[in-house]
Design an enzyme around this catalytic site. Structure first.
Site, PDB file in Angstrom:
ATOM      1  N   ALA A   1      -1.812 -36.626  43.265  1.00 28.36           N
ATOM      2  CA  ALA A   1      -2.011 -35.419  42.469  1.00 28.36           C
ATOM      3  C   ALA A   1      -1.596 -34.201  43.285  1.00 28.36           C
ATOM      4  O   ALA A   1      -2.406 -33.612  43.995  1.00 28.36           O
ATOM      5  CB  ALA A   1      -3.471 -35.300  42.034  1.00 28.36           C
TER       6      ALA A   1
ATOM      7  N   ARG B   1      19.096  -4.695  71.713  1.00 27.13           N
ATOM      8  CA  ARG B   1      20.143  -5.639  72.090  1.00 27.13           C
ATOM      9  C   ARG B   1      21.519  -4.967  72.035  1.00 27.13           C
ATOM     10  O   ARG B   1      21.919  -4.444  70.986  1.00 27.13           O
ATOM     11  CB  ARG B   1      20.105  -6.826  71.130  1.00 27.13           C
ATOM     12  CG  ARG B   1      21.228  -7.818  71.302  1.00 27.13           C
ATOM     13  CD  ARG B   1      21.116  -8.558  72.612  1.00 27.13           C
ATOM     14  NE  ARG B   1      22.095  -9.625  72.713  1.00 27.13           N
ATOM     15  CZ  ARG B   1      22.378 -10.260  73.836  1.00 27.13           C
ATOM     16  NH1 ARG B   1      21.743  -9.937  74.958  1.00 27.13           N
ATOM     17  NH2 ARG B   1      23.269 -11.219  73.844  1.00 27.13           N
TER      18      ARG B   1
ATOM     19  N   GLU C   1      -4.432 -34.487  45.913  1.00 23.85           N
ATOM     20  CA  GLU C   1      -4.622 -35.874  46.369  1.00 23.85           C
ATOM     21  C   GLU C   1      -3.249 -36.507  46.540  1.00 23.85           C
ATOM     22  O   GLU C   1      -2.235 -35.932  46.136  1.00 23.85           O
ATOM     23  CB  GLU C   1      -5.411 -36.669  45.319  1.00 23.85           C
ATOM     24  CG  GLU C   1      -6.798 -36.129  45.065  1.00 23.85           C
ATOM     25  CD  GLU C   1      -7.553 -36.952  44.023  1.00 23.85           C
ATOM     26  OE1 GLU C   1      -7.054 -38.030  43.624  1.00 23.85           O
ATOM     27  OE2 GLU C   1      -8.638 -36.499  43.619  1.00 23.85           O
TER      28      GLU C   1
ATOM     29  N   ILE D   1      19.067 -12.224  63.019  1.00 29.29           N
ATOM     30  CA  ILE D   1      19.324 -10.961  63.717  1.00 29.29           C
ATOM     31  C   ILE D   1      19.000 -11.103  65.203  1.00 29.29           C
ATOM     32  O   ILE D   1      19.682 -10.527  66.058  1.00 29.29           O
ATOM     33  CB  ILE D   1      18.534  -9.801  63.056  1.00 29.29           C
ATOM     34  CG1 ILE D   1      19.179  -9.470  61.712  1.00 29.29           C
ATOM     35  CG2 ILE D   1      18.494  -8.569  63.964  1.00 29.29           C
ATOM     36  CD1 ILE D   1      18.454  -8.437  60.897  1.00 29.29           C
TER      37      ILE D   1
ATOM     38  N   SER E   1       1.676 -31.455  42.515  1.00 25.82           N
ATOM     39  CA  SER E   1       1.979 -30.497  41.445  1.00 25.82           C
ATOM     40  C   SER E   1       1.263 -30.901  40.160  1.00 25.82           C
ATOM     41  O   SER E   1       0.881 -30.053  39.356  1.00 25.82           O
ATOM     42  CB  SER E   1       3.484 -30.470  41.191  1.00 25.82           C
ATOM     43  OG  SER E   1       4.156 -30.066  42.346  1.00 25.82           O
TER      44      SER E   1
ATOM     45  N   GLN F   1      27.274  -2.353  61.007  1.00 29.84           N
ATOM     46  CA  GLN F   1      26.928  -2.284  59.591  1.00 29.84           C
ATOM     47  C   GLN F   1      26.382  -3.628  59.070  1.00 29.84           C
ATOM     48  O   GLN F   1      25.489  -3.655  58.231  1.00 29.84           O
ATOM     49  CB  GLN F   1      28.157  -1.876  58.783  1.00 29.84           C
ATOM     50  CG  GLN F   1      27.796  -1.393  57.402  1.00 29.84           C
ATOM     51  CD  GLN F   1      29.026  -1.021  56.601  1.00 29.84           C
ATOM     52  OE1 GLN F   1      29.996  -1.766  56.561  1.00 29.84           O
ATOM     53  NE2 GLN F   1      28.988   0.139  55.980  1.00 29.84           N
TER      54      GLN F   1
ATOM     55  N   GLU G   1      -0.608 -23.905  46.958  1.00 24.50           N
ATOM     56  CA  GLU G   1      -1.149 -23.229  45.760  1.00 24.50           C
ATOM     57  C   GLU G   1      -0.133 -23.263  44.620  1.00 24.50           C
ATOM     58  O   GLU G   1      -0.005 -22.315  43.854  1.00 24.50           O
ATOM     59  CB  GLU G   1      -1.628 -21.812  46.096  1.00 24.50           C
ATOM     60  CG  GLU G   1      -2.808 -21.877  47.065  1.00 24.50           C
ATOM     61  CD  GLU G   1      -3.643 -20.627  47.136  1.00 24.50           C
ATOM     62  OE1 GLU G   1      -3.761 -19.921  46.119  1.00 24.50           O
ATOM     63  OE2 GLU G   1      -4.194 -20.384  48.219  1.00 24.50           O
TER      64      GLU G   1
ATOM     65  N   PHE H   1     -11.100 -25.489  49.506  1.00 23.18           N
ATOM     66  CA  PHE H   1     -10.890 -25.858  48.107  1.00 23.18           C
ATOM     67  C   PHE H   1     -10.118 -27.168  48.067  1.00 23.18           C
ATOM     68  O   PHE H   1      -9.025 -27.259  48.632  1.00 23.18           O
ATOM     69  CB  PHE H   1     -10.108 -24.750  47.404  1.00 23.18           C
ATOM     70  CG  PHE H   1      -9.778 -25.030  45.965  1.00 23.18           C
ATOM     71  CD1 PHE H   1     -10.781 -25.091  45.005  1.00 23.18           C
ATOM     72  CD2 PHE H   1      -8.456 -25.223  45.572  1.00 23.18           C
ATOM     73  CE1 PHE H   1     -10.471 -25.340  43.670  1.00 23.18           C
ATOM     74  CE2 PHE H   1      -8.144 -25.473  44.230  1.00 23.18           C
ATOM     75  CZ  PHE H   1      -9.145 -25.533  43.277  1.00 23.18           C
TER      76      PHE H   1
HETATM   77  C1  LIG Z   1      -0.406 -27.001  54.855  1.00 27.40           C
HETATM   78  C2  LIG Z   1      -0.893 -27.313  53.492  1.00 27.40           C
HETATM   79  C3  LIG Z   1      -2.115 -26.836  53.085  1.00 27.40           C
HETATM   80  C4  LIG Z   1      -2.602 -27.139  51.822  1.00 27.40           C
HETATM   81  N1  LIG Z   1      -3.854 -26.706  51.451  1.00 27.40           N
HETATM   82  C5  LIG Z   1      -4.384 -27.137  50.286  1.00 27.40           C
HETATM   83  C6  LIG Z   1      -5.734 -26.842  49.940  1.00 27.40           C
HETATM   84  O1  LIG Z   1      -6.449 -26.147  50.654  1.00 27.40           O
HETATM   85  N2  LIG Z   1      -6.238 -27.349  48.803  1.00 27.40           N
HETATM   86  C7  LIG Z   1      -5.502 -28.125  47.961  1.00 27.40           C
HETATM   87  O2  LIG Z   1      -6.018 -28.555  46.949  1.00 27.40           O
HETATM   88  N3  LIG Z   1      -4.202 -28.402  48.245  1.00 27.40           N
HETATM   89  C8  LIG Z   1      -3.635 -27.949  49.392  1.00 27.40           C
HETATM   90  N4  LIG Z   1      -2.335 -28.268  49.693  1.00 27.40           N
HETATM   91  C9  LIG Z   1      -1.552 -29.051  48.771  1.00 27.40           C
HETATM   92  C10 LIG Z   1      -0.472 -28.244  48.062  1.00 27.40           C
HETATM   93  O3  LIG Z   1      -1.012 -27.371  47.136  1.00 27.40           O
HETATM   94  C11 LIG Z   1       0.520 -29.235  47.459  1.00 27.40           C
HETATM   95  O4  LIG Z   1       1.237 -29.770  48.529  1.00 27.40           O
HETATM   96  C12 LIG Z   1       1.436 -28.607  46.451  1.00 27.40           C
HETATM   97  O5  LIG Z   1       0.748 -28.243  45.302  1.00 27.40           O
HETATM   98  C13 LIG Z   1       2.608 -29.516  46.074  1.00 27.40           C
HETATM   99  O6  LIG Z   1       2.218 -30.818  45.832  1.00 27.40           O
HETATM  100  P1  LIG Z   1       2.988 -32.024  46.550  1.00 27.40           P
HETATM  101  O7  LIG Z   1       3.041 -31.697  47.971  1.00 27.40           O
HETATM  102  O8  LIG Z   1       2.324 -33.270  46.181  1.00 27.40           O
HETATM  103  O9  LIG Z   1       4.435 -31.982  46.006  1.00 27.40           O
HETATM  104  P2  LIG Z   1       5.012 -32.703  44.706  1.00 27.40           P
HETATM  105  O10 LIG Z   1       4.203 -32.349  43.538  1.00 27.40           O
HETATM  106  O11 LIG Z   1       5.208 -34.143  44.979  1.00 27.40           O
HETATM  107  O12 LIG Z   1       6.411 -31.998  44.569  1.00 27.40           O
HETATM  108  C14 LIG Z   1       7.584 -32.413  45.257  1.00 27.40           C
HETATM  109  C15 LIG Z   1       8.736 -31.548  44.784  1.00 27.40           C
HETATM  110  O13 LIG Z   1       8.932 -31.732  43.386  1.00 27.40           O
HETATM  111  C16 LIG Z   1       8.861 -30.513  42.704  1.00 27.40           C
HETATM  112  N5  LIG Z   1       8.233 -30.709  41.411  1.00 27.40           N
HETATM  113  C17 LIG Z   1       7.141 -31.449  41.118  1.00 27.40           C
HETATM  114  N6  LIG Z   1       6.862 -31.369  39.815  1.00 27.40           N
HETATM  115  C18 LIG Z   1       7.784 -30.571  39.274  1.00 27.40           C
HETATM  116  C19 LIG Z   1       8.032 -30.103  37.967  1.00 27.40           C
HETATM  117  N7  LIG Z   1       7.254 -30.442  36.934  1.00 27.40           N
HETATM  118  N8  LIG Z   1       9.093 -29.278  37.764  1.00 27.40           N
HETATM  119  C20 LIG Z   1       9.890 -28.926  38.796  1.00 27.40           C
HETATM  120  N9  LIG Z   1       9.697 -29.336  40.055  1.00 27.40           N
HETATM  121  C21 LIG Z   1       8.662 -30.150  40.274  1.00 27.40           C
HETATM  122  C22 LIG Z   1       8.035 -29.626  43.591  1.00 27.40           C
HETATM  123  O14 LIG Z   1       8.285 -28.257  43.356  1.00 27.40           O
HETATM  124  C23 LIG Z   1       8.490 -30.069  44.962  1.00 27.40           C
HETATM  125  O15 LIG Z   1       9.666 -29.396  45.284  1.00 27.40           O
HETATM  126  C24 LIG Z   1      -1.822 -27.927  50.944  1.00 27.40           C
HETATM  127  C25 LIG Z   1      -0.582 -28.378  51.358  1.00 27.40           C
HETATM  128  C26 LIG Z   1      -0.112 -28.103  52.609  1.00 27.40           C
HETATM  129  C27 LIG Z   1       1.213 -28.643  52.994  1.00 27.40           C
END
Ligand SMILES: Cc1cc2nc3c(=O)[nH]c(=O)nc-3n(C[C@H](O)[C@H](O)[C@H](O)COP(=O)(O)OP(=O)(O)OC[C@H]3O[C@@H](n4cnc5c(N)ncnc54)[C@H](O)[C@@H]3O)c2cc1C
Lengths: 385, 261
Positions: free
Chosen positions: A129, A267, A126, A337, A131, A278, A363, A122
């Site tokens: 693009a 251990r 980008e 642990i 979050s 505990q 996701e 999926f």
């Molecule tokens: C190993 C891996 C596999 C992946 N597989 C897929 C895939 O199969 N298909 C696909 O489409 N994508 C995939 N992704 C992409 C993934 O979904 C995104 O990395 C994720 O959605 C976050 O986007 P970003 O990394 O650009 O972070 P950013 O959007 O740049 O976010 C950076 C930080 O800012 C925070 N942030 C951003 N906007 C807000 C907001 N409005 N409010 C509060 N906090 C915010 C975020 O929570 C994060 O902590 C994958 C990523 C990885 C690392």
């Protein structure tokens, strides 16, 4: 705890567990080291019909739902999150076709997905693009009977290993969020290639690559749903798949918890097994309790989705958020642990901790999940006023 | 092509203990599994059917009614039919009577290829497979580690030997006994497991076979088990300690002392 799973659900759990123990545990450390893709395990999962779990029987699947998929994902995740990610991303990539595809598209693609002959990916994310899916720059322009796709998707799970890709591209930028559309692109289409495989902190057995589209032409029938529905397709897809990420959290936490209990019994320090202290018992008690709570939530949400509920965004976000935060906490505590042993690669918990981190990111980050839940709460409050 | 795979339900020896007083296996509470070598036999049968794109694989077992579970497990791997030979008249069979009974059942079912595991992990005799072939008066190849070809009514296989392997060609029908190297048994599939739950396991009794009743069960068994015991451990042993070199020196002295050198 007994979740009153039916006979078939127990069968699914037992089979997934057997595969995890016999085929995954023996190879997970090496795959983590080399970052190689687990083709052998994928073949076993295919032979065992697990790829077809959530696909309707008329398209060669078993016609089960979100709960059955969650159960299988949980068991695989208990052994290796890298492998379970490859498996779960397959469902993620399939949902657009399953939820919005035409009968022809389903007939064309689903049987090979159900049999495990073809893997799926999926592609939404980008460079600009993450979050904010609104930042999508990949475009698809209709030219006669074909769409021409240009742009680059990044960090796509199953990139390169999958044969079928469901992707989101902008068809009409002037329409803003209503200007995106979803498409199926098959591997081998001219103009479609892959970037290098990413070198990751965890889930290293899963393949993550760029998808590069350079004047890639696909038949116009490959659009999923109608033009402009791209983000709806993406959001509904994620609504369905997020509980799967939740079950990954439950699984990896369970795996780490079991290692911690085993180690704590063996251990000996200060003349006693450390489990008699505990401080250790309380950590284990909290771990066990939060795993059970996460599992109960994930199963409940999965059943809610399977009931045919219309809007599941809030609940699926909750199950993903809670279970993956639990996973991060529990795997970290498991390393604690095990002490120094936990930090060593001879034991599986350091890998589990590295792996677990991704669950709070992909996701939709857990911040974004909280946003989704918050927005739903605002809507509900306004409705009830 | 009709393939019959003979399987046996055995206690999971990984879990078996010996009762120190009676020197017999403690079977209570021990899980039953398909004899591990028979898993390879089943896999071989399934692969032959798949390669041929036609044919059937029938799993056959002789045992108590609960041996049905072994057949259901075989169904979950993808075999076409399970046949259970169960009758009080079969009780107490040694390898001879077992092979005779299975051979009679195979005559009834019909088979081009019969596959057995090389031996059962509870009895470890490795006799039943070849004996079945003798009763059926067909060729057999034991310890098969690879199937080189199977076509036009003939089969070429590799037979594992202590110092290598033989390449053996045989006409059909033939009986093979197989070793672990042959293949990796598949996992059950979900569809298979669901089918296994519903599968009708065909039962056959002594009266269903054209068999000589005097050759069945305890009556038909020339082997009589008088006593089972663990051999007594010899006490006059000496463990050598130290580095390898020291141990070799000591060993030479000991052997010289015993006038072995
Ligand atoms: C190993 C891996 C596999 C992946 N597989 C897929 C895939 O199969 N298909 C696909 O489409 N994508 C995939 N992704 C992409 C993934 O979904 C995104 O990395 C994720 O959605 C976050 O986007 P970003 O990394 O650009 O972070 P950013 O959007 O740049 O976010 C950076 C930080 O800012 C925070 N942030 C951003 N906007 C807000 C907001 N409005 N409010 C509060 N906090 C915010 C975020 O929570 C994060 O902590 C994958 C990523 C990885 C690392």
């Amino acid at each position: 705890m007994d979740y009153f799973l039916n006979e078939e659900q127990l069968m699914i759990r037992d089979l997934a567990r057997q595969i995890a123990e016999e085929k995954i545990v023996p190879v997970r450390a090496e795959l983590d080291e080399t970052g190689e893709f687990a083709w052998d395990v994928m073949k076993t999962l295919a032979q065992s019909d697990l790829f077809g779990l959530f696909i309707p029987e008329e398209y060669g699947g078993l016609g089960k739902g979100c709960l059955e998929l969650s159960i299988a994902v949980e068991e695989l995740s208990r052994a290796c999150l890298g492998i379970s990610t490859s498996f779960a991303a397959n469902a993620l990539g399939t949902y657009p076709i399953l939820l919005f595809g035409t009968d022809e598209q389903k007939k064309k693609f689903l049987p090979d997905i159900a049999s495990g002959k073809k893997l799926v990916a999926f592609g939404l994310t980008e460079a600009n693009a993450g979050s904010d899916a609104g930042g999508t720059q990949t475009t698809a322009k209709l030219d006669g009977s074909e769409y021409v796709i240009n742009g680059t998707k990044q960090w796509i799970t199953n990139g390169g290993v999958a044969d079928i890709y469901t992707i989101i591209a902008i068809t009409d930028r002037s329409k803003g969020p209503r200007g995106a559309s979803a498409f199926v692109v098959e591997k081998g289409t001219p103009g479609f290639s892959f970037g290098k495989k990413e070198n990751k902190m965890g889930i290293r057995a899963s393949a993550t690559t760029e998808l590069v589209f350079d004047n890639c032409r696909i038949p116009k029938e490959n659009i999923i749903g109608k033009e402009g529905m791209g983000f709806v397709v993406a959001m509904k897809t994620l609504d369905n798949s997020r509980t799967g990420v939740g079950s990954q959290g439950v699984g990896v936490a369970q795996g780490a918890f079991e290692e911690a209990v085993k180690f704590a019994r063996q251990r000996v320090q200060f003349g006693h097994p450390i489990i008699t202290f505990q401080a250790i018992q309380h950590m284990l008690a909290d771990m066990g309790t939060s795993i059970e709570a996460a599992r109960a939530l994930v199963y409940a949400v999965a059943r809610f989705i399977d009931s045919g509920a219309k809007d599941v965004s809030k609940e699926s976000a909750m199950s993903k958020l809670f279970a993956t935060d639990v996973a991060m906490k529990v795997t970290t505590d498991a390393v604690q642990i095990l002490g120094g042993s936990g930090y060593m690669k001879e034991y599986p918990v350091e890998k589990m901790m590295r792996d677990a981190k991704i669950l709070q990111i992909y996701e939709g980050t857990n911040q974004i999940q909280r946003n989704v839940i918050g927005q739903a709460l605002i809507k509900e409050a306004a409705r009830n006023k | 092509m009709k393939i019959v795979v003979c399987i046996k339900q055995v206690p999971d020896t990984a879990e078996v203990r010996i009762n120190p007083e009676t020197n017999t296996l403690v079977r209570d509470g021990v899980a039953s599994i398909i004899n591990p070598y028979d898993m390879h036999a089943l896999e071989a049968g399934l692969q032959m059917r798949e390669a041929a794109g036609a044919g059937t694989v029938t799993a056959l077992t002789m045992g108590p009614p609960q041996a049905e579970n072994a057949l259901r497990e075989a169904v979950s791997m993808g075999i076409d039919e399970g046949v259970l030979l169960t009758d009080r008249a079969f009780a107490g069979s040694d390898t001879w009577a077992t092979a005779y009974t299975l051979a009679k059942a195979i005559e009834h079912i019909g088979a081009d290829i019969i596959i057995c595991g090389k031996q059962a992990i509870d009895g470890d005799t490795a006799q039943v497979g070849p004996e079945i072939a003798e009763f059926l008066q067909i060729p057999h190849v034991a310890y098969v580690r690879k199937i080189d070809s199977l076509k036009d009514g003939s089969i070429i296989v590799q037979r594992l030997m202590d110092d290598g392997y033989d390449i053996v060609e045989s006409s059909l029908p033939v009986l093979l006994t197989v070793v672990r190297e042959l293949n990796v048994p598949r996992m059950p599939s979900l569809k298979g497991k669901m089918a296994a739950k519903k599968a009708v396991i065909r039962q056959m009794k002594a009266s269903d076979l054209k068999a000589d009743v005097n050759s069945l069960g305890l009556q038909g068994s020339p082997t009589q088990v008088r006593n089972i015991f663990a051999p007594e451990a010899k006490k006059d042993r000496k463990m050598l300690e130290g580095s390898s070199e020291e141990k070799v020196d000591q060993l030479l002295k000991e052997l010289a002392g015993l006038k072995c050198l």
